[in-house]
Design an enzyme around this catalytic site. Structure first.
Site, PDB file in Angstrom:
ATOM      1  N   ARG A   1      49.521  33.931  29.746  1.00  0.00           N
ATOM      2  CA  ARG A   1      48.774  32.661  29.673  1.00  0.00           C
ATOM      3  C   ARG A   1      48.769  31.901  30.997  1.00  0.00           C
ATOM      4  NH1 ARG A   1      51.488  32.508  24.661  1.00  0.00           N
ATOM      5  NH2 ARG A   1      50.090  33.153  23.008  1.00  0.00           N
TER       6      ARG A   1
ATOM      7  N   LYS B   1      37.097  30.051  40.779  1.00  0.00           N
ATOM      8  CA  LYS B   1      36.273  30.855  39.867  1.00  0.00           C
ATOM      9  C   LYS B   1      36.817  32.269  39.915  1.00  0.00           C
ATOM     10  CE  LYS B   1      31.570  29.099  39.524  1.00  0.00           C
ATOM     11  NZ  LYS B   1      30.178  29.476  39.790  1.00  0.00           N
TER      12      LYS B   1
ATOM     13  N   GLU C   1      26.524  33.783  52.636  1.00  0.00           N
ATOM     14  CA  GLU C   1      27.053  32.578  51.976  1.00  0.00           C
ATOM     15  C   GLU C   1      27.009  31.389  52.935  1.00  0.00           C
ATOM     16  OE1 GLU C   1      27.617  32.309  48.822  1.00  0.00           O
ATOM     17  OE2 GLU C   1      28.181  34.282  48.057  1.00  0.00           O
TER      18      GLU C   1
ATOM     19  N   LYS D   1      32.917  22.902  50.125  1.00  0.00           N
ATOM     20  CA  LYS D   1      33.154  23.472  48.791  1.00  0.00           C
ATOM     21  C   LYS D   1      34.293  22.735  48.078  1.00  0.00           C
ATOM     22  CE  LYS D   1      33.679  27.598  46.029  1.00  0.00           C
ATOM     23  NZ  LYS D   1      33.666  29.050  45.927  1.00  0.00           N
TER      24      LYS D   1
ATOM     25  N   GLU E   1      32.006  23.171  36.731  1.00  0.00           N
ATOM     26  CA  GLU E   1      30.567  23.417  36.906  1.00  0.00           C
ATOM     27  C   GLU E   1      29.702  22.882  35.763  1.00  0.00           C
ATOM     28  OE1 GLU E   1      29.525  27.153  38.991  1.00  0.00           O
ATOM     29  OE2 GLU E   1      27.910  27.295  37.525  1.00  0.00           O
TER      30      GLU E   1
ATOM     31  N   ARG F   1      28.547  21.090  40.873  1.00  0.00           N
ATOM     32  CA  ARG F   1      29.009  22.390  41.380  1.00  0.00           C
ATOM     33  C   ARG F   1      27.914  23.454  41.318  1.00  0.00           C
ATOM     34  NH1 ARG F   1      34.861  25.492  40.687  1.00  0.00           N
ATOM     35  NH2 ARG F   1      34.248  27.276  41.927  1.00  0.00           N
TER      36      ARG F   1
ATOM     37  N   ASN G   1      25.421  27.570  43.568  1.00  0.00           N
ATOM     38  CA  ASN G   1      24.743  28.788  43.097  1.00  0.00           C
ATOM     39  C   ASN G   1      23.359  28.954  43.722  1.00  0.00           C
ATOM     40  OD1 ASN G   1      26.866  29.463  41.369  1.00  0.00           O
ATOM     41  ND2 ASN G   1      26.106  28.050  39.811  1.00  0.00           N
TER      42      ASN G   1
ATOM     43  N   HIS H   1      21.751  32.305  43.982  1.00  0.00           N
ATOM     44  CA  HIS H   1      22.594  33.269  43.268  1.00  0.00           C
ATOM     45  C   HIS H   1      22.008  33.809  41.961  1.00  0.00           C
ATOM     46  CE1 HIS H   1      25.490  32.383  46.306  1.00  0.00           C
ATOM     47  NE2 HIS H   1      26.403  33.158  45.754  1.00  0.00           N
TER      48      HIS H   1
ATOM     49  N   HIS I   1      22.401  37.770  41.892  1.00  0.00           N
ATOM     50  CA  HIS I   1      23.126  38.573  40.892  1.00  0.00           C
ATOM     51  C   HIS I   1      22.184  39.571  40.222  1.00  0.00           C
ATOM     52  CE1 HIS I   1      26.550  35.385  40.534  1.00  0.00           C
ATOM     53  NE2 HIS I   1      26.696  36.174  41.574  1.00  0.00           N
TER      54      HIS I   1
ATOM     55  N   HIS J   1      26.826  41.953  47.736  1.00  0.00           N
ATOM     56  CA  HIS J   1      26.641  40.599  47.217  1.00  0.00           C
ATOM     57  C   HIS J   1      26.019  39.655  48.269  1.00  0.00           C
ATOM     58  CE1 HIS J   1      27.362  36.966  44.885  1.00  0.00           C
ATOM     59  NE2 HIS J   1      27.923  36.437  45.969  1.00  0.00           N
TER      60      HIS J   1
HETATM   61  N1  LIG Z   1      34.839  33.394  43.011  1.00  0.00           N
HETATM   62  C1  LIG Z   1      33.837  32.911  43.700  1.00  0.00           C
HETATM   63  O1  LIG Z   1      33.639  31.690  43.794  1.00  0.00           O
HETATM   64  C2  LIG Z   1      32.913  33.853  44.418  1.00  0.00           C
HETATM   65  C3  LIG Z   1      31.991  33.374  45.368  1.00  0.00           C
HETATM   66  C4  LIG Z   1      31.197  34.293  46.055  1.00  0.00           C
HETATM   67  C5  LIG Z   1      31.327  35.648  45.794  1.00  0.00           C
HETATM   68  N2  LIG Z   1      32.210  36.085  44.857  1.00  0.00           N
HETATM   69  C6  LIG Z   1      32.384  37.506  44.588  1.00  0.00           C
HETATM   70  O2  LIG Z   1      32.877  38.115  45.765  1.00  0.00           O
HETATM   71  C7  LIG Z   1      32.545  39.509  45.733  1.00  0.00           C
HETATM   72  C8  LIG Z   1      32.100  39.957  47.109  1.00  0.00           C
HETATM   73  O3  LIG Z   1      33.148  39.779  48.005  1.00  0.00           O
HETATM   74  P1  LIG Z   1      33.167  40.494  49.434  1.00  0.00           P
HETATM   75  O4  LIG Z   1      31.839  40.389  50.071  1.00  0.00           O
HETATM   76  O5  LIG Z   1      34.353  39.977  50.155  1.00  0.00           O
HETATM   77  O6  LIG Z   1      33.300  42.024  49.052  1.00  0.00           O
HETATM   78  P2  LIG Z   1      34.537  43.068  48.907  1.00  0.00           P
HETATM   79  O7  LIG Z   1      35.702  42.428  48.309  1.00  0.00           O
HETATM   80  O8  LIG Z   1      33.948  44.259  48.249  1.00  0.00           O
HETATM   81  O9  LIG Z   1      34.846  43.461  50.417  1.00  0.00           O
HETATM   82  C9  LIG Z   1      33.845  44.086  51.159  1.00  0.00           C
HETATM   83  C10 LIG Z   1      34.321  45.366  51.838  1.00  0.00           C
HETATM   84  O10 LIG Z   1      35.086  45.017  52.982  1.00  0.00           O
HETATM   85  C11 LIG Z   1      36.322  45.765  53.001  1.00  0.00           C
HETATM   86  N3  LIG Z   1      37.280  44.883  53.684  1.00  0.00           N
HETATM   87  C12 LIG Z   1      37.855  43.745  53.228  1.00  0.00           C
HETATM   88  N4  LIG Z   1      38.537  43.151  54.206  1.00  0.00           N
HETATM   89  C13 LIG Z   1      38.436  43.925  55.312  1.00  0.00           C
HETATM   90  C14 LIG Z   1      38.916  43.813  56.636  1.00  0.00           C
HETATM   91  N5  LIG Z   1      39.612  42.763  57.046  1.00  0.00           N
HETATM   92  N6  LIG Z   1      38.632  44.810  57.500  1.00  0.00           N
HETATM   93  C15 LIG Z   1      37.862  45.877  57.106  1.00  0.00           C
HETATM   94  N7  LIG Z   1      37.351  46.017  55.880  1.00  0.00           N
HETATM   95  C16 LIG Z   1      37.641  45.052  54.985  1.00  0.00           C
HETATM   96  C17 LIG Z   1      36.596  46.029  51.541  1.00  0.00           C
HETATM   97  O11 LIG Z   1      37.412  47.147  51.381  1.00  0.00           O
HETATM   98  C18 LIG Z   1      35.196  46.264  50.999  1.00  0.00           C
HETATM   99  O12 LIG Z   1      34.806  47.603  51.228  1.00  0.00           O
HETATM  100  C19 LIG Z   1      31.495  39.688  44.669  1.00  0.00           C
HETATM  101  O13 LIG Z   1      32.033  40.351  43.572  1.00  0.00           O
HETATM  102  C20 LIG Z   1      31.104  38.256  44.290  1.00  0.00           C
HETATM  103  O14 LIG Z   1      30.718  38.144  42.948  1.00  0.00           O
HETATM  104  C21 LIG Z   1      33.008  35.219  44.180  1.00  0.00           C
END
Ligand SMILES: NC(=O)c1ccc[n+]([C@@H]2O[C@H](COP(=O)([O-])OP(=O)(O)OC[C@H]3O[C@@H](n4cnc5c(N)ncnc54)[C@H](O)[C@@H]3O)[C@@H](O)[C@H]2O)c1
Length: 363
Positions: free
Chosen positions: A121, A143, A185, A227, A237, A241, A245, A248, A252, A264
């Site tokens: 929990r 999130k 972003e 943010k 949200e 908030r 998006n 987005h 998505h 993404h």
């Molecule tokens: N929670 C939120 O508010 C929020 C906001 C925006 C996006 N997201 C989510 O984030 C995700 C996308 O995140 P992302 O773009 O970071 O993708 P990711 O986590 O897939 O990372 C991208 C790639 O970079 C590699 N990588 C990571 N750090 C590295 C480094 N320092 N050096 C070399 N390679 C590295 C990873 O192995 C991966 O292949 C999506 O699932 C999206 O829905 C969440």
């Protein structure tokens, strides 16, 4: 080093931004009196590159410590990965007094956040983002989510981390494609924040691509500061908030429709282009501004590898978006920089037109 405090209930937390600060992690955990039993969950690619640093930082750690290395991608942002985290926690008898440290991009951060929100929990977690996208956006705000089948982020929780440590040194090993995802972003923040931020980004885009330390730190700081303010005002949200998006709803849908072949952040750029065309299409954004904004995005279009999208399928996917109400797709659109319109409905034909114009723009 820069510091931002996020004031949320039940407990505020801090975000540190700087280069070479990862090595301070155990000191920061101690200072904050966070739990000492730690599970590190780390992206395999990051572990392969930074194993030596991780061992140096945690090598002499005197309390319980396990490392779980996960291979991730959008398809594995799923129960399969969550299962591995829960199993590791249970097998190693982690109790409520445990802390998970997420080291990786947005995928690791989102999965770990959800595991922390639900294990017993709720246990503590810390975010150490290693991609630009995670640094400017996903590591902050609480999130957390996993995907379910074809639907993105549909299983999740609002659950805040206890600390976010952003070490820009991690960016040195990031590929250009991944850098562009973070820039996607940042483009969003440029539109939703204000003219000052928009102009700063516009002037410094080349230096950002060149990982200029001063520019990168300022941009991460400004994005996270913005943010944090939005999250403080509307953590769950229900109102303001939603501006985060912007782009987005389309993004998505592109990710799912393209079977996750598009990343993404790249989908976010495509989504922002659609949102701009739709804003103009329904008459809230004038044509002069639209053209100015498209010119600003133009240098980034070469990074969007989108294969002939199926507009009908995109609309079907968008109709399942969790931001919808009364069965209607709700969009976040733009009147101008810093002037966002939320919960906007649009006719199907207008949405189709916006998608088709985006397709032409990125050709
Ligand atoms: N929670 C939120 O508010 C929020 C906001 C925006 C996006 N997201 C989510 O984030 C995700 C996308 O995140 P992302 O773009 O970071 O993708 P990711 O986590 O897939 O990372 C991208 C790639 O970079 C590699 N990588 C990571 N750090 C590295 C480094 N320092 N050096 C070399 N390679 C590295 C990873 O192995 C991966 O292949 C999506 O699932 C999206 O829905 C969440």
């Amino acid at each position: 080093m820069k510091k931002i405090k996020v004031n949320v209930e039940p407990e505020s937390y801090e975000i540190f931004i700087g280069n070479g600060i990862f090595k301070n992690i155990s000191i920061e955990i101690k200072k904050r009196k966070l739990f000492r039993s730690i599970l590190i969950v780390i992206d395999k690619n990051v572990y392969d590159i930074y194993k030596k640093e991780i061992v140096t930082v945690f090598g002499n750690y005197n309390y319980k410590l396990e490392i779980l290395v996960l291979e991730i991608d959008e398809k594995r942002k799923s129960f399969e990965s969550l299962d591995k985290i829960y199993s590791k926690l249970i097998e190693n008898k982690y109790g409520r007094d445990s802390l998970i440290i997420a080291i990786g991009g947005g995928i690791i951060g989102d999965i770990v956040g959800y595991a922390a929100a639900t294990y017993m929990r709720g246990i503590q977690y810390v975010q150490i983002p290693t991609t630009l996208l995670a640094m400017v956006d996903s590591s902050v705000g609480g999130k957390t989510a996993v995907n379910f089948g074809e639907t993105k982020n549909v299983i999740g929780a609002f659950y805040q981390p206890r600390l976010v440590l952003i070490d820009t040194d991690f960016l040195k090993t990031l590929s250009t494609d991944e850098l562009v995802c973070g820039i996607g972003e940042i483009v969003k923040y440029a539109f939703i924040t204000d003219e000052q931020y928009y102009n700063y980004f516009k002037r410094n885009i080349d230096r950002l691509f060149g990982l200029d330390e001063k520019v990168i730190t300022k941009i991460i700081y400004q994005s996270v500061l913005f943010k944090a303010g939005v999250v403080e005002a509307d953590e769950k949200e229900t109102g303001i908030r939603k501006i985060l998006n912007f782009g987005h709803t389309f993004a998505h849908a592109f990710e799912v429709e393209q079977n996750h072949r598009i990343k993404h952040g790249q989908a976010v750029i495509a989504g922002i282009i659609c949102a701009l065309y739709l804003s103009e299409g329904i008459g809230i954004l004038d044509n002069i501004k639209l053209n100015e904004y498209l010119k600003f995005i133009y240098p980034m279009k070469k990074y969007i590898n989108i294969e002939e999208p199926d507009t009908k399928k995109l609309l079907d996917i968008m109709s399942r978006d969790k931001k919808n109400k009364d069965g209607k797709i709700k969009f976040v659109l733009l009147n101008g920089v810093g002037n966002i319109a939320i919960d906007i409905e649009a006719e199907r034909i207008q949405v189709e037109k916006a998608i088709n114009k985006m397709k032409k723009f990125v050709e």
